[in-house]
Design an enzyme around this catalytic site. Structure first.
Site, PDB file in Angstrom:
ATOM      1  N   ASN A   1       0.835  -1.197   0.000  1.00 15.05           N
ATOM      2  CA  ASN A   1       0.000   0.000   0.000  1.00 15.05           C
ATOM      3  C   ASN A   1       0.880   1.261   0.000  1.00 15.05           C
ATOM      4  O   ASN A   1       1.028   1.924  -1.023  1.00 15.05           O
ATOM      5  CB  ASN A   1      -0.935  -0.057   1.227  1.00 15.05           C
ATOM      6  CG  ASN A   1      -2.067   0.940   1.129  1.00 15.05           C
ATOM      7  OD1 ASN A   1      -1.950   1.930   0.416  1.00 15.05           O
ATOM      8  ND2 ASN A   1      -3.146   0.696   1.827  1.00 15.05           N
ATOM      9  N   ASP A   2       1.528   1.550   1.125  1.00 11.44           N
ATOM     10  CA  ASP A   2       2.334   2.787   1.222  1.00 11.44           C
ATOM     11  C   ASP A   2       3.421   2.853   0.146  1.00 11.44           C
ATOM     12  O   ASP A   2       3.710   3.928  -0.384  1.00 11.44           O
ATOM     13  CB  ASP A   2       3.029   2.880   2.593  1.00 11.44           C
ATOM     14  CG  ASP A   2       2.033   2.994   3.722  1.00 11.44           C
ATOM     15  OD1 ASP A   2       0.862   3.306   3.449  1.00 11.44           O
ATOM     16  OD2 ASP A   2       2.433   2.755   4.882  1.00 11.44           O
ATOM     17  N   VAL A   3       4.018   1.704  -0.180  1.00  9.82           N
ATOM     18  CA  VAL A   3       5.179   1.735  -1.077  1.00  9.82           C
ATOM     19  C   VAL A   3       4.796   1.986  -2.536  1.00  9.82           C
ATOM     20  O   VAL A   3       5.659   2.119  -3.394  1.00  9.82           O
ATOM     21  CB  VAL A   3       6.039   0.441  -0.971  1.00  9.82           C
ATOM     22  CG1 VAL A   3       6.564   0.245   0.435  1.00  9.82           C
ATOM     23  CG2 VAL A   3       5.283  -0.785  -1.448  1.00  9.82           C
TER      24      VAL A   3
END
Ligand code: NAP
Length: 462
Positions: free
Chosen positions: A387-389
């Protein structure tokens, strides 16, 4: 005897250096770990032999008990709990250094009644400071990671000033301690300050920065061990401590770079409190879903696929089905690779370890810098529990807490399929606008279950 012990220490030190060298490459990492473990065994046996406090049978019995406890926990711990375990290890290392410093000081001043020389005094004070900070700092990091204490930053007014005052007090008392030949009352004050500083420097740091802190505390535990090596005049402890101290600080720098944060910025803390402000204020995300069959058809007609694995792949234990998907794609002559973000998952190298466990060859795992330009020409990017990456807010939204963090350019591919259970957020706690992009399709469900079905469909097609 002393010469034999020194040679044993030399061999152990060489094994530690070789071990670290081998750990630098995934395919040699197991060998590196084994070499270091053998080095540690040699160092322990040599040290206990010098001390002459245990017979060989007793030594063997103690190592058997210690080894059994280590083996039990190593087998029991889930891959996702490794950072917590490392935090505890660091804490134990700090506590051991603090304990050795205190017992050496007590033995020399109270039992032998001898004066402690300058090198010894400085080493004891360094061990107390670094060991104490590492111990309580690691315990707080462990509590935050396993959710017993909120992962949110805990801050208050004047926090940094208080830390500075405490450190100055520590230095003042340390000088007095040296002048007054280490009176017990002063050493007690030093221990109390060190333990308090450990708590105070870790509580303002938010969950997303915890891996950097753990790596830094790892480095501290090495430095504390090194200082203890000077107290005990033990060369192998100085070498091992220096290696841990230096490698920990290098890893800390690498992680800061991967998250686009300066170390000072991480240590001053507070990161995560403004979380989600920028992303949530934006327009609500409209998503498009895709099913198992359609996904299988897309893979079937693709000529290039890049998989972006993330924390969710570890949770779902989907690494083995990823190998099956790779085999199905390669059967169809589809170019298939994995893009590895340096902070994907919850510990450095997390994705590499999982994919290696599924026997996926190392040359399929491509680092972010090497693969980021290839996304534009890729048919399908499969985001598995990441998600964040892959959050484009890191590039586009200056208000986002992850703004500036280098990300994998998954959004640039022709089609992005995201395998996750829901619209749940990632570690940084922010929404991901990628999920609403026109080229993005959401494949909802547990990664292992849905991708097993996708692979099943592909098998039927062939
Ligand atoms: P992430 O941003 O934490 O997102 C993981 C996603 O996995 C979640 O959005 C979750 O969504 C999904 N998920 C969870 N269980 C799943 C399952 N069974 N099947 C499918 N999906 C599942 O992960 P990431 O992209 O790997 O980013 C890593 C983050 O952790 C970064 O912010 C990094 O800074 C931080 N961090 C890194 C380290 C490190 O050293 N690597 C250590 C600690 C923290 P659903 O709930 O909707 O399924």
């Amino acid at each position: 005897m002393s010469n034999i012990v020194q040679i044993a220490y030399l061999i152990a030190s060489v094994l530690f250096v070789l071990g670290i060298k081998f750990l630098g490459k995934t395919k040699d990492a197991r060998r590196g770990n084994m070499l270091s473990a053998v080095g540690m065994l040699i160092a322990i046996v040599a040290t206990l032999t010098t001390l002459e406090i245990l017979s060989f049978v007793e030594m063997f019995a103690c190592m058997l008990v210690g080894g059994a406890i280590g083996l039990y926990y190593a087998k029991k711990v889930e891959m996702t709990q490794i950072p917590e375990m490392v935090a505890l290890f660091n804490g134990f290392g700090g506590m051991a250094s603090l304990g050795v410093a205190l017992s050496d000081h007590f033995f020399k001043t109270q039992i032998q009644g001898v004066e402690i020389d300058t090198v010894n005094s400085v080493s004891i004070i360094a061990s107390v400071l670094i060991g104490g900070v590492t111990f309580t700092g690691s315990v707080v990091a462990w509590l935050k990671l396993n959710g017993k204490v909120s992962g949110q930053p805990i801050t208050f007014k004047g926090q940094h000033l208080l830390n500075l005052l405490l450190l100055l007090t520590f230095l003042g008392v340390a000088v007095m301690t040296y002048l007054f030949q280490i009176e017990p009352i002063y050493i007690t004050i030093l221990v109390a300050i060190a333990l308090l500083v450990g708590v105070l420097i870790v509580i303002p740091i938010g969950g997303a920065d915890m891996p950097v802190v753990i790596s830094l505390l790892n480095s501290y535990s090495g430095m504390a061990a090194c200082a203890t090596g000077f107290i005990l005049n033990n060369n192998v402890l100085i070498v091992a401590g220096s290696l841990v101290g230096a490698s920990g600080i290098i890893l800390t720098q690498i992680m800061c770079k991967a998250m686009n944060r300066s170390l000072m910025n991480v240590l001053l803390g507070g990161f995560g409190q403004t979380t989600s402000a920028g992303a949530q204020d934006g327009p609500s995300i409209v998503i498009k879903e895709i099913g198992v069959e359609e996904s299988a058809m897309l893979f079937d007609s693709a000529s290039s696929v890049i998989v972006v694995p993330g924390y969710g792949m570890a949770v779902a234990q989907a690494q083995h089905v990823m190998r099956e998907l790779m085999e199905q794609c390669e059967k169809r002559n589809i170019d298939f690779r994995f893009a590895i973000h340096p902070v994907a998952g919850r510990m450095p190298g997390h994705m590499n370890v999982l994919l290696a466990e599924a026997n996926i060859s190392y040359d399929k795992l491509i680092e972010m810098e090497s693969i980021n330009d290839d996304f534009t020409n890729t048919d399908i990017v499969l985001v598995v529990g990441a998600n964040d990456v892959v959050n484009p807010a890191a590039r586009t939204n200056p208000q986002s807490p992850i703004y500036g963090m280098p990300i994998l350019n998954a959004d640039k591919a022709r089609t992005v399929i995201v395998s996750k259970r829901s619209m749940g957020k990632g570690y940084a706690g922010i929404e991901n606008e990628l999920f609403g992009y026109p080229n993005c399709l959401m494949l909802f469900g547990d990664a292992k279950q849905t991708l097993t079905k996708v692979v099943g469909e592909m098998k039927e097609m062939s």
